[in-house]
Design a protein around this motif. Structure first.
Motif, PDB file in Angstrom:
ATOM      1  N   THR A   1       0.789  -1.614   0.178  1.00  0.00           N
ATOM      2  CA  THR A   1      -0.337   0.273   0.001  1.00  0.00           C
ATOM      3  C   THR A   1       1.130   1.619   0.007  1.00  0.00           C
ATOM      4  OG1 THR A   1      -0.013   0.009   2.574  1.00  0.00           O
ATOM      5  CG2 THR A   1      -1.827  -1.316   1.113  1.00  0.00           C
TER       6      THR A   1
ATOM      7  N   GLU B   1     -10.697  -1.235 -10.395  1.00  0.00           N
ATOM      8  CA  GLU B   1     -11.873  -1.311  -8.944  1.00  0.00           C
ATOM      9  C   GLU B   1     -11.235  -2.095  -8.339  1.00  0.00           C
ATOM     10  OE1 GLU B   1     -14.270   1.048  -8.739  1.00  0.00           O
ATOM     11  OE2 GLU B   1     -13.518   2.289 -10.288  1.00  0.00           O
ATOM     12  N   LEU B   2     -11.762  -1.822  -7.024  1.00  0.00           N
ATOM     13  CA  LEU B   2     -11.895  -2.773  -6.086  1.00  0.00           C
ATOM     14  C   LEU B   2     -12.119  -4.526  -6.584  1.00  0.00           C
ATOM     15  CD1 LEU B   2     -10.327  -3.916  -3.081  1.00  0.00           C
ATOM     16  CD2 LEU B   2     -12.843  -3.295  -2.100  1.00  0.00           C
ATOM     17  N   GLY B   3     -10.985  -5.536  -6.753  1.00  0.00           N
ATOM     18  CA  GLY B   3     -11.808  -6.805  -6.712  1.00  0.00           C
ATOM     19  C   GLY B   3     -11.696  -6.912  -7.907  1.00  0.00           C
ATOM     20  N   GLU B   4     -11.746  -5.593  -8.781  1.00  0.00           N
ATOM     21  CA  GLU B   4     -11.891  -6.089 -10.799  1.00  0.00           C
ATOM     22  C   GLU B   4     -11.225  -7.692 -11.296  1.00  0.00           C
ATOM     23  OE1 GLU B   4     -10.509  -3.599 -14.438  1.00  0.00           O
ATOM     24  OE2 GLU B   4     -10.881  -2.603 -12.643  1.00  0.00           O
TER      25      GLU B   4
ATOM     26  N   GLU C   1      -5.969  -6.870  -1.993  1.00  0.00           N
ATOM     27  CA  GLU C   1      -6.085  -6.236  -1.356  1.00  0.00           C
ATOM     28  C   GLU C   1      -7.637  -6.690  -0.491  1.00  0.00           C
ATOM     29  OE1 GLU C   1      -7.239  -1.832  -2.751  1.00  0.00           O
ATOM     30  OE2 GLU C   1      -7.647  -3.042  -4.824  1.00  0.00           O
TER      31      GLU C   1
ATOM     32  N   ARG D   1      -7.552   4.674  -1.231  1.00  0.00           N
ATOM     33  CA  ARG D   1      -8.482   4.700  -2.178  1.00  0.00           C
ATOM     34  C   ARG D   1      -9.304   5.875  -2.071  1.00  0.00           C
ATOM     35  NH1 ARG D   1     -10.062   0.908  -6.433  1.00  0.00           N
ATOM     36  NH2 ARG D   1      -8.296  -1.256  -6.162  1.00  0.00           N
TER      37      ARG D   1
ATOM     38  N   SER E   1      -6.051  -6.037  -9.545  1.00  0.00           N
ATOM     39  CA  SER E   1      -6.769  -6.053  -7.937  1.00  0.00           C
ATOM     40  C   SER E   1      -7.797  -7.271  -7.651  1.00  0.00           C
ATOM     41  CB  SER E   1      -7.730  -4.708  -8.160  1.00  0.00           C
ATOM     42  OG  SER E   1      -8.690  -5.122  -6.348  1.00  0.00           O
TER      43      SER E   1
ATOM     44  N   GLY F   1     -10.094  -2.925   0.929  1.00  0.00           N
ATOM     45  CA  GLY F   1      -8.692  -2.427  -0.237  1.00  0.00           C
ATOM     46  C   GLY F   1      -7.705  -1.697   0.691  1.00  0.00           C
ATOM     47  N   ASP F   2      -7.218  -1.129  -0.862  1.00  0.00           N
ATOM     48  CA  ASP F   2      -6.141  -0.167  -0.013  1.00  0.00           C
ATOM     49  C   ASP F   2      -6.659   0.799   0.861  1.00  0.00           C
ATOM     50  OD1 ASP F   2      -4.509   1.666  -0.375  1.00  0.00           O
ATOM     51  OD2 ASP F   2      -3.278   0.667  -2.216  1.00  0.00           O
TER      52      ASP F   2
ATOM     53  N   THR G   1      -8.815  -8.926  -4.583  1.00  0.00           N
ATOM     54  CA  THR G   1      -8.960  -9.093  -3.230  1.00  0.00           C
ATOM     55  C   THR G   1      -9.065 -10.567  -2.563  1.00  0.00           C
ATOM     56  OG1 THR G   1     -11.850  -9.446  -2.609  1.00  0.00           O
ATOM     57  CG2 THR G   1     -10.760  -7.467  -2.861  1.00  0.00           C
TER      58      THR G   1
END
Length: 404
Positions: free
Chosen positions: A18, A376-379, A40, A49, A71, A45-46, A73
């Motif tokens: 991070t 995007e988070l977990g994209e 993440e 963000r 990304s 997430g980080d 998670t």
């Protein structure tokens, strides 16, 4: 026509990192074609963000430090999450983390853990102070490393207190040095078949950044002369780097050696006055602090009679190094910066905007860099897990259990 590949095409990175120093090395690798998988925390997430975010735009901080990566998670406290991490490491070339020393080991992904899974792994650990020393276990930040590393003196003025700067110099220096260390580690792993752990730190980066000026301070056992000018060399071989203001208070810089002094003074139209005051030889600035101050004061008065653009152009025409001292915004619009695409533009379809961003500092003739955007988070959860052999049903189970 096939899309050109970057010079690091085929290199795979897994990063549990991070902040800035811990992520920028892998952004640079992603720019150059490496596949970078950022791990993440599910649902969170980080933390960066949402740092430095303007309405209708992504986080400026997160975007700058995470563009072009994927990304995924993962809850690394869950056994199933660690198993996925281990599967990724088996196929990876580089693993990165910037936890406090000892934290990764405690949680099952220290170097000794991961090299059992992949002996060729290049394991990168970035910390604040370095892995040893009395403060190794403390958290580190850019301001802390600037404070300890000496850079505040680089821009100090006599009689004024030392201050750290607003630009994350320590973070970026550490990141670039980490990038270089990774390249060396990858080469060694390729030629020997053996990976290794690479430790670097914010503080270590700042010390390296001080360059030969630090060597001079250590060998002389005294701090350098600070302020308007940097006077170097001896009376026989003098050199100067100094800043001045024009009639409107706009600053610029010049740098030259003693052999160029008279040529510069002549081109500027200053030769007669400088000679009359005994400043026809730059060497006097080395031998006498009093004469140095008088010389700089004279130049201050002369440069205050014209415009910055005029002085810079005259000096450049005379083949003397000179440049305006840019603000950050001026730097982003500098003609050389733009011509070399050191600042470029990227489309953000989600936001319906085209925005200026950092370009690449490198130009590769055959394998150019490609600038991406942050994920995007977990994209990339489904795509990455599918590549590891997980079925849609199993992926959903992992999601339901908050493993991903």
């Amino acid at each position: 026509m096939t899309e050109s590949r970057g010079p690091l095409d085929g290199v795979k990175v897994v990063a549990c990192s991070t902040a800035q120093a811990g992520t920028v090395p892998y952004v640079l690798m992603a720019d150059l074609g490496a596949e970078v998988i950022k791990i993440e925390l599910p649902g969170v997430g980080d933390p960066s963000r949402t740092t430095s975010q303007l309405p209708g735009l992504p986080s400026m901080y997160f975007e700058t430090n995470n563009r072009g990566v994927k990304s995924l998670t993962l809850n690394l406290k869950a056994a199933e999450g660690r198993e996925i991490l281990y599967q990724l490491v088996r196929e990876a070339d580089v693993f990165g983390q910037n936890f406090r020393p000892g934290a990764a080991e405690k949680n099952g992904f220290g170097y000794e853990d991961l090299k059992k899974i992949n002996p060729k792994i290049v394991y990168v650990s970035i910390s604040g102070y370095g892995p040893r020393g009395p403060h190794a276990m403390l958290p580190g930040t850019d301001a802390m490393a600037q404070a300890l590393g000496g850079i505040a003196e680089a821009y100090s003025a006599p009689g004024q207190p030392l201050k750290t700067g607003i630009v994350s110099v320590a973070d970026e220096t550490c990141a670039i040095l980490a990038f270089g260390g990774i390249m060396a580690g990858l080469y060694c792993a390729k030629t020997t078949g053996v990976g290794q752990k690479i430790d670097t730190s914010l503080l270590g980066g700042q010390i390296r950044l001080m360059g030969w000026t630090l060597t001079t301070a250590m060998w002389k056992d005294e701090n350098p002369v600070t302020g308007q000018a940097r006077i170097m060399g001896t009376a026989e071989r003098p050199a100067i780097s100094a800043s001045f203001n024009d009639r409107d208070g706009k600053p610029f810089v010049l740098q030259m050696g003693g052999r160029e002094w008279n040529k510069a003074m002549s081109a500027l139209g200053f030769e007669a006055e400088m000679t009359a005051k005994g400043f026809d030889d730059l060497g006097v600035a080395v031998t006498s602090a009093e004469r140095r101050e008088a010389m700089l004061k004279t130049l201050d008065g002369l440069f205050a009679t014209g415009s910055r653009d005029k002085w810079v152009e005259i000096l450049r025409q005379a083949d003397i190094v000179s440049a305006p001292i840019n603000t950050l915004l001026e730097a982003s619009n500098d003609p050389d910066v733009l011509a070399n695409a050191y600042v470029t533009e990227v489309e953000y379809p989600k936001h319906g905007k085209t925005l200026k961003v950092h370009g690449s500092p490198w130009h590769f003739s055959e394998t150019p860099a490609k600038i991406g955007i942050a994920p995007e988070l977990g994209e990339h959860n489904d795509a990455i897990l599918k590549s590891l052999g997980y079925s849609k049903i199993r992926i959903q189970e992992l999601r339901d259990k908050n493993v991903i």
